[in-house]
Design a protein around this motif. Structure first.
Motif, short mmCIF file in Angstrom:
data_model
loop_
_atom_site.label_atom_id
_atom_site.label_comp_id
_atom_site.label_asym_id
_atom_site.label_seq_id
_atom_site.Cartn_x
_atom_site.Cartn_y
_atom_site.Cartn_z
N GLU A 242 -7.68 -1.26 -5.91
CA GLU A 242 -6.51 -0.36 -5.84
C GLU A 242 -5.59 -0.91 -6.79
O GLU A 242 -4.80 -2.06 -6.52
CB GLU A 242 -5.95 -0.44 -4.52
CG GLU A 242 -6.89 0.27 -3.40
CD GLU A 242 -6.24 0.33 -2.19
OE1 GLU A 242 -5.47 -0.38 -1.93
OE2 GLU A 242 -7.18 0.60 -1.23
N PRO A 243 -5.32 -0.29 -7.97
CA PRO A 243 -4.43 -1.09 -9.02
C PRO A 243 -2.94 -0.61 -8.44
O PRO A 243 -2.82 0.36 -7.79
CB PRO A 243 -4.57 -0.18 -10.23
CG PRO A 243 -5.45 1.04 -9.76
CD PRO A 243 -5.96 0.77 -8.56
N GLY A 244 -2.11 -1.34 -8.84
CA GLY A 244 -0.56 -1.11 -8.61
C GLY A 244 0.21 -2.29 -9.06
O GLY A 244 -0.07 -3.15 -9.99
N GLU A 245 1.23 -2.19 -8.43
CA GLU A 245 2.38 -3.42 -8.69
C GLU A 245 1.52 -4.75 -8.44
O GLU A 245 1.91 -5.78 -8.96
CB GLU A 245 3.79 -3.11 -7.97
CG GLU A 245 4.73 -4.19 -8.19
CD GLU A 245 6.00 -4.06 -7.59
OE1 GLU A 245 7.00 -5.04 -7.55
OE2 GLU A 245 6.30 -2.93 -6.84
N ILE A 246 0.93 -4.80 -7.16
CA ILE A 246 0.14 -5.79 -6.94
C ILE A 246 -1.28 -5.21 -6.92
O ILE A 246 -1.76 -4.35 -5.95
CB ILE A 246 0.51 -6.44 -5.52
CG1 ILE A 246 1.87 -6.96 -5.76
CG2 ILE A 246 -0.36 -7.73 -5.15
CD1 ILE A 246 2.46 -7.69 -4.35
N ASN A 247 -2.18 -5.69 -7.77
CA ASN A 247 -3.51 -5.05 -7.64
C ASN A 247 -4.28 -5.77 -6.59
O ASN A 247 -4.26 -7.03 -6.34
CB ASN A 247 -4.24 -5.67 -9.11
CG ASN A 247 -3.49 -5.39 -10.20
OD1 ASN A 247 -2.99 -3.85 -10.40
ND2 ASN A 247 -3.16 -5.96 -11.08
N GLN A 248 -5.10 -5.00 -5.57
CA GLN A 248 -5.76 -5.38 -4.79
C GLN A 248 -7.23 -4.98 -4.90
O GLN A 248 -7.64 -4.05 -5.22
CB GLN A 248 -5.17 -4.53 -3.49
CG GLN A 248 -3.95 -4.84 -3.01
CD GLN A 248 -3.60 -6.22 -2.29
OE1 GLN A 248 -4.45 -6.69 -1.64
NE2 GLN A 248 -2.35 -6.52 -2.07
N LEU A 249 -8.05 -6.13 -4.17
CA LEU A 249 -9.20 -6.10 -4.43
C LEU A 249 -10.05 -6.15 -2.69
O LEU A 249 -9.71 -7.04 -2.32
CB LEU A 249 -10.05 -7.13 -5.15
CG LEU A 249 -11.58 -7.00 -5.18
CD1 LEU A 249 -12.20 -5.81 -5.93
CD2 LEU A 249 -12.24 -8.33 -6.02
N ILE B 262 -7.50 -9.09 -1.01
CA ILE B 262 -6.80 -10.11 -1.69
C ILE B 262 -6.11 -9.47 -3.04
O ILE B 262 -6.59 -8.58 -3.73
CB ILE B 262 -7.75 -11.23 -2.29
CG1 ILE B 262 -8.78 -10.64 -2.79
CG2 ILE B 262 -8.15 -11.86 -0.68
CD1 ILE B 262 -9.78 -11.92 -3.43
N PRO B 263 -4.97 -10.14 -3.53
CA PRO B 263 -4.45 -9.60 -4.54
C PRO B 263 -4.97 -10.36 -5.72
O PRO B 263 -5.42 -11.68 -5.65
CB PRO B 263 -2.92 -10.04 -4.42
CG PRO B 263 -2.96 -11.40 -3.50
CD PRO B 263 -4.00 -10.80 -2.50
N VAL B 264 -5.23 -9.66 -6.82
CA VAL B 264 -5.95 -10.35 -7.95
C VAL B 264 -5.10 -10.20 -9.02
O VAL B 264 -4.49 -8.93 -9.31
CB VAL B 264 -7.28 -9.88 -8.23
CG1 VAL B 264 -8.34 -10.32 -6.89
CG2 VAL B 264 -7.39 -8.35 -8.47
#
Length: 750
Positions: A400-407, A476-478
């Motif tokens: 999930e891309p965004g201000e904080i990318n999440q995997l 987790i943020p990546v």
């Protein structure tokens, strides 16, 4: 002796009367009077030439006979009285002599007693001086308080701890001397002494005025007078910081040993499971007898080794572990393909169906700790396979891309499930689900996986229903590769300013003041919030450079107070921060006009000044994305760019003096930091390491600054586990770095 001395004749006359007696003396006196009178008659008859008459002679005899008795009686009475008086006087004299003799004896005895008392008093005084000297030279604390809890006396060690002299301390109570927390504990302890009249022992962390902490064992006892009346409390305190430190070291060593064993066994069991599974699969193939024998040996050896690892962990369990994250570039598709292959091997061994689902457009490269992430996923998938006898295993991956990318990952199984009352316990170290006959192992896998996910910035959770299955999930943020921000063009300089520098570290003040004054600015300094408020009230400044961490209040509080007092009539307030990872927007949102990193750089300072004082339409366009205050600290020893800039404005001799000042201050900083670490005082550790970081940064010691930055950042993953190593590196490197910096400055003299 004169014959005319009447007193002599009287004494002679009285003496004669006493010797002869009254009768004989009367006869002699009568004869003497008659003779004297006869002689007088003869003399007068002859002198006047008259005849001597017998009548005259007879008259002399008669006169002597009449006068003599009365004269003798009178004299006898007088002599008797005198004799009686003499005897009385002699008796009195004798008594006086006895009294004098007794007085002399008493005087001698009194003098002897006085001397003895003086000697005793001198001995008491000498003993008191000796006792006082002993107490004052003792490293242990000593104090005396009355029944009301007021101090009566103390020794030098107590004075050093409190920061007050004994004279200042006398009459003060606990709450006037110590912080409220310790005062309450000590007051309760003293009350127990009063109630029980028994010794009480407590261990406390106590603070010296310079911030150093020491761990004391305090013994408090009741004090009795000579009449055995309870009159007060005396106490002794022994510094057992080294004992506490050694105790912590032993505990840490024991835990680290257990952690090492636990971690190694768990890490090795993961590839070992692969060996077991693959060897079992190969045994189903058509092989020669010799190959079958070899594979059976491999298979049994792997199982045996796994059991040994389990035994090791069971024998040496631990309630915490230590990991270091190593972030690296990871090709995400390759990582997911490997995960799918390993999952397929495990599910195939038990005849389970595997679904591997990817959702979203995955980036090509991310930055994370691939080894730790693989360990978490392998652990969860292995558990899912272990507790599923039939059905399927579903693995979902989502980006999930965004201000904080999440995997994100989900592992769902159709196994035995977990009872609801045990869901909140399965992530505890060594916990195993009760009533499950399939449980094999130590129960550390999920606990370690949960902590790794937390270190990676996420949270591992589970949903489960008995006999239906379980779903483990985490995100987790990546970090994904991004284009670098364009450099901002340099801006024209502005006229000299009147600047207030709010900073509490002397070395930072020296460096910043020298740089600002070389640029032509006038600099005034405040070392705490109170001074800053006072100086702003007394003088009109054009710019305020505000440090964030100060002794009495932080920079945000000072800024808020200034804005409440002066409203919009304030000059620009620019935050000074040594946090190299901070975002300017964070400071602006909390009331600052801008932010600068420490140590100050010429270009960055000029950019901020121009931004604040030039018209906005003359400025180039400012990038919209967040701007970091400074680049990540490199592994080099020195900030050569900053040092080169400083040497253009500051003589090398002044720079060397600054380095010498840091070298002098560093041992005290480290001593206080050590005491805070032993006391596990997070706030004290952060404050002291902040001082070290600021002081090191002001003279360009980048490596020491970076280590201090890590020590003062409790939000870092596994901060408490790593802090000892960081401080040890700081202690072992700072002197060599200082020596190298001196050589560098000497070689680069202008």
């Amino acid at each position: 002796m004169s014959i005319f001395n009447l007193k002599t004749w009287v004494h002679y006359y009285v003496s004669l009367l006493k010797r002869l007696g009254a009768l004989r003396f009367s006869l002699i006196l009568a004869v003497a009077i008659i003779c004297a009178d006869s002689v007088l008659q003869v003399f007068l008859a002859h002198y006047f030439d008259e005849p001597l008459d017998i009548v005259d002679v007879a008259r002399s005899f008669i006169l002597g006979g009449l006068i003599t008795p009365w004269a003798v009686y009178f004299l006898t009475v007088v002599v008797g009285d005198l004799e009686e008086a003499r005897e009385v006087l002699d008796h009195t004299v004798n008594k006086l002599q006895v009294i004098v003799k007794n007085d002399q004896q008493k005087t001698i005895a009194l003098e002897s007693e006085i001397i003895e008392r003086q000697n005793s008093q001198l001995q008491v005084e000498q003993s008191a001086i000796l006792l006082r000297s002993f107490l004052d030279t003792s490293p242990d604390l000593f104090f005396h308080r009355d029944l009301d809890g007021n101090f009566v006396g103390c020794n030098k060690s107590m004075e050093l701890l409190i920061g007050k002299t004994e004279k200042q301390l006398i009459g003060a109570n606990l709450f006037e001397v110590f912080p409220e927390g310790y005062a309450n504990e000590a007051n309760l302890r003293d009350q127990r002494v009063k109630d029980t009249l028994q010794e009480q022992i407590q261990e406390h962390w106590m603070h010296y005025p310079n911030g150093r902490k020491a761990y004391f064992e305090v013994r408090v006892l009741p004090l009795f007078n000579s009449l055995k009346e309870f009159v007060g409390i005396i106490g002794f305190g022994r510094d057992i910081t080294e004992y506490k430190k050694n105790q912590d070291i032993l505990e840490k060593a024991s835990k680290e040993k257990t952690t090492f064993i636990s971690t190694i066994s768990h890490e090795l069991r993961t590839p070992l499971n692969g060996i077991v599974g693959l060897s079992r699969m190969l045994l189903d193939e058509k092989l020669t007898p010799q190959q079958v024998q070899y594979l059976k040996t491999i298979h049994i050896s792997a199982i045996t080794l796994g059991n040994i690892f389990n035994d090791i962990v069971d024998l040496d369990k631990l309630d915490r572990r230590r990991f270091d994250l190593v972030r690296e570039k990871v090709e995400l598709q390759d990582f997911l393909s490997d995960l799918q292959s390993l999952s397929y091997i495990q599910t195939q061994q038990k005849g389970l169906q595997l679904e591997f689902i990817q959702t979203g457009a995955f980036p090509h490269v991310i930055e994370t700790d691939a080894t730790r992430l693989r360990q978490v996923l392998w652990n969860i998938i292995s558990n899912a396979v272990k507790f599923t006898e039939q059905g399927s295993i579903t693995i979902r991956c989502r980006y999930e891309p965004g201000e904080i990318n999440q995997l994100s990952f989900e592992v769902e199984d159709s196994g035995i499930g977990i009872p609801n009352d045990q869901l909140d316990k399965i992530f505890a170290m060594y916990y195993q689900v009760k009533g499950n006959a399939n449980v094999i192992g130590t129960g550390i896998g999920l606990a370690i996986s949960s902590q790794i996910v937390k270190m990676l910035g996420g949270k591992l959770s589970v949903e489960s229903e008995p006999d239906v299955g379980s779903t483990f999930r985490f995100s987790i943020p990546v970090q994904v590769n991004q284009d670098k921000a364009l450099d901002e063009p340099s801006l024209p300089s502005i006229k000299p300013l009147d600047i207030l520098l709010v900073e509490d570290i002397e070395l930072n003040i020296l460096v910043a003041r020298a740089l600002l004054e070389k640029l032509g600015h006038h600099v005034d300094c405040a070392m705490d919030g109170a001074q800053a408020l006072q100086k702003v009230s007394e003088h009109s400044y054009q710019l305020i450079l505000m440090d964030i961490q100060l002794p009495d209040m932080d920079g945000f509080e000072i800024t808020q107070k200034l804005r409440q007092i002066y409203g919009g009539g304030l000059p620009p307030i620019v935050a000074l921060t040594a946090n190299v990872f901070s975002d300017k927007e964070y400071f602006i949102e909390r009331g600052m006009d801008d932010a600068l990193s420490k140590p100050l750089g010429v270009d960055a300072l000029n950019k901020v000044i121009n931004k604040q004082f030039l018209l906005q339409d003359t400025l180039p366009e400012i990038p919209q994305h967040p701007v970091l205050l400074a680049e990540k600290v490199s592994d080099s020893l020195f900030d050569e760019e900053m040092l080169t800039d400083l040497l253009e404005f500051i003589p090398s001799d002044v720079m060397l003096d600054n380095i010498a000042l840091f070298e002098k201050l560093m041992p005290d900083y480290l001593q206080i930091l050590d005491s805070n670490m032993i006391a596990k005082d997070k706030e004290g550790i952060v404050n002291e390491s902040h001082k070290i970081k600021g002081a090191a940064g002001s003279i360009g010691l980048k490596r020491i600054q970076k280590l201090a930055q890590q020590v003062q950042s409790p939000d870092l993953p596994a901060w408490w586990d790593n802090i000892d190593d960081w401080v040890t590196l700081m202690k072992s490197n700072y002197q060599q770095d200082i020596d190298d910096l001196k050589i560098w400055v000497t070689e680069h003299k202008s």
